[in-house]
Write a protein that holds these residues in place. Structure first.
Motif, PDB file in Angstrom:
ATOM      1  N   GLN A 196       1.602  12.437  -9.432  1.00  0.00           N
ATOM      2  CA  GLN A 196       1.042  13.782  -9.349  1.00  0.00           C
ATOM      3  C   GLN A 196       2.083  14.863  -9.592  1.00  0.00           C
ATOM      4  O   GLN A 196       1.726  16.032  -9.786  1.00  0.00           O
ATOM      5  CB  GLN A 196       0.401  13.994  -7.966  1.00  0.00           C
ATOM      6  CG  GLN A 196      -0.759  13.060  -7.670  1.00  0.00           C
ATOM      7  CD  GLN A 196      -1.900  13.227  -8.649  1.00  0.00           C
ATOM      8  OE1 GLN A 196      -2.221  14.332  -9.065  1.00  0.00           O
ATOM      9  NE2 GLN A 196      -2.522  12.113  -9.027  1.00  0.00           N
ATOM     10  N   SER A 235       0.832  -1.206   0.000  1.00  0.00           N
ATOM     11  CA  SER A 235       0.000   0.000   0.000  1.00  0.00           C
ATOM     12  C   SER A 235       0.866   1.255   0.000  1.00  0.00           C
ATOM     13  O   SER A 235       0.540   2.252  -0.657  1.00  0.00           O
ATOM     14  CB  SER A 235      -0.934  -0.009   1.216  1.00  0.00           C
ATOM     15  OG  SER A 235      -1.777  -1.137   1.197  1.00  0.00           O
ATOM     16  N   LYS A 236       1.987   1.200   0.727  1.00  0.00           N
ATOM     17  CA  LYS A 236       2.895   2.346   0.713  1.00  0.00           C
ATOM     18  C   LYS A 236       3.513   2.552  -0.672  1.00  0.00           C
ATOM     19  O   LYS A 236       3.698   3.685  -1.115  1.00  0.00           O
ATOM     20  CB  LYS A 236       3.989   2.146   1.764  1.00  0.00           C
ATOM     21  CG  LYS A 236       3.477   2.159   3.201  1.00  0.00           C
ATOM     22  CD  LYS A 236       4.616   1.949   4.187  1.00  0.00           C
ATOM     23  CE  LYS A 236       4.102   1.958   5.619  1.00  0.00           C
ATOM     24  NZ  LYS A 236       5.194   1.720   6.604  1.00  0.00           N
ATOM     25  N   HIS A 275       1.395   6.939  -6.595  1.00  0.00           N
ATOM     26  CA  HIS A 275       0.409   7.987  -6.860  1.00  0.00           C
ATOM     27  C   HIS A 275       1.014   9.372  -6.610  1.00  0.00           C
ATOM     28  O   HIS A 275       0.770  10.311  -7.382  1.00  0.00           O
ATOM     29  CB  HIS A 275      -0.819   7.789  -5.979  1.00  0.00           C
ATOM     30  CG  HIS A 275      -1.735   6.702  -6.455  1.00  0.00           C
ATOM     31  ND1 HIS A 275      -2.293   6.678  -7.714  1.00  0.00           N
ATOM     32  CD2 HIS A 275      -2.186   5.577  -5.847  1.00  0.00           C
ATOM     33  CE1 HIS A 275      -3.046   5.612  -7.860  1.00  0.00           C
ATOM     34  NE2 HIS A 275      -2.996   4.911  -6.740  1.00  0.00           N
ATOM     35  N   ASP A 276       1.769   9.509  -5.530  1.00  0.00           N
ATOM     36  CA  ASP A 276       2.394  10.807  -5.236  1.00  0.00           C
ATOM     37  C   ASP A 276       3.363  11.215  -6.346  1.00  0.00           C
ATOM     38  O   ASP A 276       3.390  12.378  -6.770  1.00  0.00           O
ATOM     39  CB  ASP A 276       3.133  10.742  -3.894  1.00  0.00           C
ATOM     40  CG  ASP A 276       2.181  10.557  -2.716  1.00  0.00           C
ATOM     41  OD1 ASP A 276       0.994  10.874  -2.876  1.00  0.00           O
ATOM     42  OD2 ASP A 276       2.636  10.097  -1.661  1.00  0.00           O
ATOM     43  N   VAL A 317       2.059   1.765  -3.493  1.00  0.00           N
ATOM     44  CA  VAL A 317       0.991   2.337  -4.324  1.00  0.00           C
ATOM     45  C   VAL A 317       0.819   3.818  -4.032  1.00  0.00           C
ATOM     46  O   VAL A 317       0.709   4.645  -4.954  1.00  0.00           O
ATOM     47  CB  VAL A 317      -0.332   1.568  -4.085  1.00  0.00           C
ATOM     48  CG1 VAL A 317      -1.483   2.246  -4.803  1.00  0.00           C
ATOM     49  CG2 VAL A 317      -0.201   0.136  -4.561  1.00  0.00           C
ATOM     50  N   ASP A 318       0.787   4.186  -2.734  1.00  0.00           N
ATOM     51  CA  ASP A 318       0.643   5.603  -2.378  1.00  0.00           C
ATOM     52  C   ASP A 318       1.821   6.416  -2.913  1.00  0.00           C
ATOM     53  O   ASP A 318       1.644   7.536  -3.414  1.00  0.00           O
ATOM     54  CB  ASP A 318       0.549   5.751  -0.864  1.00  0.00           C
ATOM     55  CG  ASP A 318      -0.721   5.129  -0.299  1.00  0.00           C
ATOM     56  OD1 ASP A 318      -1.679   4.962  -1.080  1.00  0.00           O
ATOM     57  OD2 ASP A 318      -0.753   4.805   0.904  1.00  0.00           O
ATOM     58  N   ALA A 319       3.025   5.853  -2.791  1.00  0.00           N
ATOM     59  CA  ALA A 319       4.202   6.558  -3.304  1.00  0.00           C
ATOM     60  C   ALA A 319       4.122   6.724  -4.815  1.00  0.00           C
ATOM     61  O   ALA A 319       4.467   7.787  -5.364  1.00  0.00           O
ATOM     62  CB  ALA A 319       5.474   5.801  -2.923  1.00  0.00           C
TER      63      ALA A 319
END
Length: 516
Positions: free
Chosen positions: A223, A212-213, A219-220, A215-217
């Motif tokens: 952006q 999950s980290k 996404h960041d 995936v979040d990274a």
């Protein structure tokens, strides 16, 4: 209002297909499925073992009932209380339980048969049950569905007088115990599955937390503006526990960090190269301004003496003057882009876009009277904060683009609207031939042109729309294009000035168009 539209079967299959589920959902489904199989196996084994034990116990109980019935039948007159009712007397003997069936077969004929009821009395069997008991032979042990009573296990034995004594017990007790065990086991299994699913979900989430980290990274990073400028990627993006670095999740996180390190290095190299190129363009543009000014000065000096020089030389001087002006404009455009790329701050003042639009269209009409020009602006001022000169340049470049790339007689409309209190929409629309679809994504790039030739028709440098894009972004706005044969629209979106004198009404402003 609901819709009765039937879902597409392919969508239904895609929605239900397990391969579309998340990894957590699939792992949890596999875990629950395995637990269901294990519980079903344990339950089936338990029920089979319990069924075997219960039937063995029932066999002993039936054998005891047959032996007890035969003993009391051989005693003759009963040494115990006799209750009223049909059936053999041994049904009233001590130890006979409720539901016990007793019968006596004499010379192949069933003379009497009854069942012990719950109140201790005896109840007559049905004629059909009589027929079923009649066929039992000596030393038989059978399981039969007695009419009106249900499933029974019966045993028969020869008495001393040669008659056959039949006794049996119902199977309902065994069935009731099995059903009770099944219900109890199912309830316990359901509770165990629910607890296991909850605990499994927590464990799976904890184990997949590094994913999950990642995936979040990702996404960041997605952006971030990676197209141009300096990019700062956080490293390491995903922390990796050294003790878990050998696991699959740890290896994935480490590989992701290494990939971002390589990307960060590549972006840093690219930014350094772009910075050098921009600095070179800025320096070259600045250095070229002085010799170009000198050239134009000498040309002006020569043009004052056109009367004493040959015609062919005068023509050459005119061409040099024209090319020097075009080159001076190119240098100024490149210098402007270099300044915007360097992040040099623009002037900030309240600017009335209505007045700028009218002035820009008036200038365009003078430059191209063969085009049909129209401006539609509100009666009230539309004020935004920005650089007046650069905002005018945005409008002028958009109108010049329409003038250069459309034939005479083309209609060009410029309008100004406020869809809300915080946004201004500036549109420039023409009914020209349009922009090919494959070129629309490139027209805001530098030195992009609408044709593949290297000609500079009407003095176009290919920097006009690039300057528009850069200046709009410098004003925290956006510019887009929509084009098809017969209609091309450039839409510029700008934020409204927070100054009390600026802004728009809540409703779109409309006014009668001004035509040129």
């Amino acid at each position: 209002m609901s819709s009765n539209r039937r879902a597409d079967p392919r969508e239904r299959i895609r929605f239900r297909s397990p391969h579309t589920w998340s990894l957590q959902t699939r792992l949890l489904a596999v875990l629950v499925g395995l637990l269901i199989l294990v519980c079903a196996g344990i339950g089936a084994g338990t029920l089979l073992a319990m069924n075997r034990v219960l039937h063995q116990q029932l066999d002993h109980q039936v054998a005891d009932a047959v032996t007890r019935s035969m003993v009391f039948y051989d005693f003759g007159p009963p040494p115990f209380a006799r209750y009223a009712g049909p059936g053999p007397m041994f049904l009233d003997a001590p130890g006979q339980s409720v539901g016990t069936v007793g019968a006596v077969i004499i010379d192949g004929a069933l003379t009497e048969a009854a069942v012990v009821t719950s109140d201790g009395t005896r109840s007559q069997l049905t004629p059909s049950a009589f027929g079923q008991l009649k066929g039992i032979g000596e030393d038989d042990t059978v399981r039969i569905e007695l009419d009106g009573l249900g499933a029974y296990q019966l045993g028969a034995v020869n008495a001393h007088d040669g008659n056959i004594v039949v006794a049996g017990l119902p199977l309902s007790g065994v069935h009731n115990i099995q059903v009770t065990i099944l219900v109890f086991f199912s309830a316990m299994a359901a509770v165990a599955l629910a607890l296991a699913a909850a605990v499994g979900m927590v464990i799976i989430r904890r184990q997949l937390a590094p994913l999950s980290k990642v995936v979040d990274a990702a996404h960041d990073v997605a952006q971030l503006d990676l197209v141009r400028g300096e990019v700062h990627l956080p490293t390491p993006v995903v922390p990796v526990d050294p003790d878990a670095a050998h696991t699959e999740v740890g290896q994935l996180a480490a590989a992701f960090n290494r990939m971002l390190d390589r990307i960060a290095d590549a972006l840093a190299v690219r930014h350094a190269s772009e910075t050098r190129v921009r600095q070179f363009v800025a320096d070259a543009s600045h250095e070229l301004r002085t010799p170009l000014a000198s050239i134009r000065g000498y040309i002006e000096l020569v043009r004052r003496q056109l009367s004493v020089i040959p015609d062919d030389l005068a023509y050459a001087v005119d061409r040099v003057d024209l090319e020097s002006k075009r080159m001076s404009q190119l240098v100024e455009d490149m210098l402007l882009l270099a300044r915007v790329d360097a992040g040099r701050a623009l002037d900030r003042e309240d600017v009335d876009l209505c007045q700028l639009a009218v002035d820009a269209v008036s200038d365009a009409h003078v430059a191209a009277p063969d085009h049909r020009w129209s401006v539609n602006v509100p009666d009230e001022p539309v004020v935004i904060g920005g650089d007046r000169l650069r905002l005018h340049q945005i409008l002028a470049n958009l109108l010049a683009n329409a003038r250069v790339h459309t034939p005479p007689g083309t209609r060009v409309d410029i309008s100004l609207l406020c869809p809300d209190r915080d946004t201004v929409l500036l549109t420039v629309t023409d009914d020209g031939p349009g922009i090919p679809e494959h070129q629309q994504s490139e027209i805001f790039e530098r030195f992009a042109r609408g044709d593949s030739s290297r000609s500079r028709r009407a003095g176009s440098t290919g920097l006009g729309l690039a300057i528009v894009s850069a200046l709009v972004k410098a004003h925290r706005g956006t510019v887009d294009v929509r084009s098809a044969p017969g209609e091309t629209t450039f839409v510029v979106t700008l934020p409204v000035s927070p100054h009390p004198t600026g802004g728009c009404d809540a409703q779109p402003l409309r006014a009668a168009p001004t035509r040129f």
